[in-house]
Design an enzyme around this catalytic site. Structure first.
Site, PDB file in Angstrom:
ATOM      1  N   ARG A 214       0.821  -1.039   0.303  1.00  0.00           N
ATOM      2  CA  ARG A 214      -0.051   0.186   0.080  1.00  0.00           C
ATOM      3  C   ARG A 214       0.950   1.286  -0.094  1.00  0.00           C
ATOM      4  NH1 ARG A 214      -3.363   2.674   4.607  1.00  0.00           N
ATOM      5  NH2 ARG A 214      -4.104   4.107   3.710  1.00  0.00           N
TER       6      ARG A 214
ATOM      7  N   HIS B  71      -3.693  11.113   0.881  1.00  0.00           N
ATOM      8  CA  HIS B  71      -3.372  10.838   2.388  1.00  0.00           C
ATOM      9  C   HIS B  71      -2.868  12.247   2.881  1.00  0.00           C
ATOM     10  CE1 HIS B  71      -1.157   7.705   4.897  1.00  0.00           C
ATOM     11  NE2 HIS B  71      -1.273   8.576   5.998  1.00  0.00           N
TER      12      HIS B  71
ATOM     13  N   GLU C 100      -7.913   7.965   6.454  1.00  0.00           N
ATOM     14  CA  GLU C 100      -8.397   8.455   7.860  1.00  0.00           C
ATOM     15  C   GLU C 100      -9.043   9.841   7.846  1.00  0.00           C
ATOM     16  OE1 GLU C 100      -5.187   5.816  10.566  1.00  0.00           O
ATOM     17  OE2 GLU C 100      -4.625   8.314  10.125  1.00  0.00           O
TER      18      GLU C 100
ATOM     19  N   ASN D 261      -7.419   1.412   9.671  1.00  0.00           N
ATOM     20  CA  ASN D 261      -6.074   1.247  10.556  1.00  0.00           C
ATOM     21  C   ASN D 261      -6.401   1.155  11.907  1.00  0.00           C
ATOM     22  OD1 ASN D 261      -5.617   1.908   7.682  1.00  0.00           O
ATOM     23  ND2 ASN D 261      -5.170   4.115   8.132  1.00  0.00           N
TER      24      ASN D 261
ATOM     25  N   TYR E  40      -4.490   0.369  15.589  1.00  0.00           N
ATOM     26  CA  TYR E  40      -3.494   0.167  16.694  1.00  0.00           C
ATOM     27  C   TYR E  40      -3.641   0.026  17.833  1.00  0.00           C
ATOM     28  CZ  TYR E  40      -1.060   2.574  12.421  1.00  0.00           C
ATOM     29  OH  TYR E  40      -0.434   2.862  11.238  1.00  0.00           O
TER      30      TYR E  40
ATOM     31  N   GLU F 170      -3.614  -0.742   7.983  1.00  0.00           N
ATOM     32  CA  GLU F 170      -2.392  -0.304   9.020  1.00  0.00           C
ATOM     33  C   GLU F 170      -2.350  -1.015  10.248  1.00  0.00           C
ATOM     34  OE1 GLU F 170      -1.665   3.755   9.549  1.00  0.00           O
ATOM     35  OE2 GLU F 170      -2.168   4.117   7.177  1.00  0.00           O
TER      36      GLU F 170
END
Length: 432
Positions: free
Chosen positions: A10, A55, A101, A242, A244, A318
């Site tokens: 990506r 992005h 995002e 994404n 985390y 991600e």
């Protein structure tokens, strides 16, 4: 990448590299050449390009002329940029991500003012311009409609001949009640999910903002027309996240909060630390608000599966571990045992979600090599490869060697890893 056994990569396209002046100028041939080389090199090695159209960055001229994402004019500029990408690269790119995002862009750029264009108001910050209670909602509205229009163009003009799919990705933190015995905190955790992940995906799947947001926002929350709702509902082929970490959530409607008690945040305070005990929700990392909470991966996938009836494939675009590079020698940085354990545990959690029926199609590590990490610059690292900033040499960390073993079915895998691979292989996952 090829040596690791990766089958997908990506990357994002810089708007200013392709169209330095947006619709007002010409396509930059050097920018096109740059990305053509990347795409062709990937395909030569059998690696599938996953391309993010935007992005966060965009030509400064669009900000100067009309305020970028605060204006509906930005929708047309984005569609023009997306069309240029489809025409130029779509013969070889089969996976498109329109925006990365948008929830974080709205929050950090227009609510907290920490990222460009650095707009905010009290109590979130002391910016020269902005309205933290209103502007994030307007920005998100324009980003959603820009995505929907670009997706419609792709489907109508390019998809049949090019054979690709299109979607989006959001920052998808998981939230748990700060006090498990407190029903109000349970409701706050659900609100936090709605005011972050569902803020984006409810419009793209159901055609409107989450009812949890409508309940609290009245005239501040923009309305979609009937035509726009139809456009939004048909605009994604997959759900990208994404993920985390996981945070605690505390209710701020019926109890006092020093922070997080504003409407724009759903009257919810979130933190990685329990305010009663001071203990962290998981092991802290070098990134603020990123804690090691592996169960959160299964929980966020389960939330998406339940809320959206498991009717869209999911890509984890991600997932990574933040390591500090400050006061750390190269040898210690390369022996990144904690990163290895992080990915083992998060992949194990993801495998549980798959075994429970979630339609997950891919898992991407952030990141292949150490990056310039936004405002944190070169002080933290997520990479499987260490980058020597003086020579630009890329040195494989322990995590790169472990990931190669994982992807190539090395016989040294533990029983748990073998079980994980069996779960993933049944779904034909794509991996970075």
């Amino acid at each position: 990448m090829h040596s690791l056994g990766i089958n997908a990569y990506r990357f994002s396209i810089s708007w200013s590299r392709i169209l330095p002046r947006g619709r007002l100028g010409e396509v930059n041939p050097k920018g096109v050449e740059f990305y053509n080389k990347i795409i062709d090199a990937l395909l030569l090695k059998g690696i599938e390009p996953f391309v993010t159209i935007n992005h966060s960055d965009f030509p400064q001229e669009l900000e100067d002329k009309y305020g970028s994402w605060l204006s509906p004019l930005m929708q047309d500029d984005f569609v023009y940029f997306a069309e240029t990408c489809f025409k130029t690269f779509g013969d070889r790119v089969k996976y498109w991500i329109t925006l990365n995002e948008p929830n974080l862009v709205a929050q950090v750029g227009y609510m907290k003012g920490k990222w460009p264009p650095s707009r905010c108001s009290y109590p979130f910050g002391n910016c020269s311009f902005g309205n933290s209670q209103i502007e994030p909602l307007l920005v998100m509205h324009n980003m959603l409609l820009a995505h929907a229009k670009a997706a419609y163009l792709y489907r109508d003009t390019f998809q049949q001949n090019q054979g690709g799919v299109i979607g989006m990705t959001v920052l998808a933190m998981m939230y748990e009640p700060m006090r498990d015995e407190n029903d109000l905190d349970h409701k706050a955790a659900r609100r936090a999910l709605a005011f972050n992940l569902a803020w984006v995906y409810d419009p793209l799947i159901f055609g409107d903002y989450p009812p949890e947001m409508r309940e609290y926002h009245r005239e501040e929350l923009p309305e979609f027309s009937i035509e726009e709702k139809l456009l939004l509902k048909r605009s994604i082929d997959f759900i990208g996240i994404n993920h985390y970490s996981t945070l605690y959530a505390k209710d701020c409607i019926f109890s006092t909060c020093l922070n997080g008690n504003t409407l724009i945040e759903g009257f919810t305070f979130t933190s990685g630390y329990n305010i009663d005990t001071g203990s962290p929700i998981g092991e802290p990392t070098a990134m603020a608000r990123f804690f090691v909470v592996p169960r959160g991966m299964e929980e966020i996938i389960e939330y998406i599966k339940e809320r959206y009836n498991n009717n869209k494939p999911i890509f984890v675009l991600e997932n990574g571990y933040a390591q500090s590079l400050q006061n750390t020698n190269v040898e210690d940085s390369i022996e990144d045992v904690k990163r290895v354990e992080f990915h083992k545990e998060y992949l194990d959690s993801l495998a549980k979600a798959i075994r429970n029926g979630a339609d997950v199609r891919g898992y991407f590590i952030w990141s292949l090599m150490d990056n310039f990490e936004w405002a944190l610059e070169y002080n933290i690292a997520f990479g499987l490869y260490y980058v020597d900033r003086q020579t630009l040499q890329r040195i494989p960390r322990l995590s790169a060697k472990w990931y190669k073993d994982f992807l190539t079915n090395n016989t040294l895998h533990s029983v748990t890893i073998k079980q994980m691979k069996e779960s993933f292989l049944g779904n034909n996952l794509l991996f970075l």
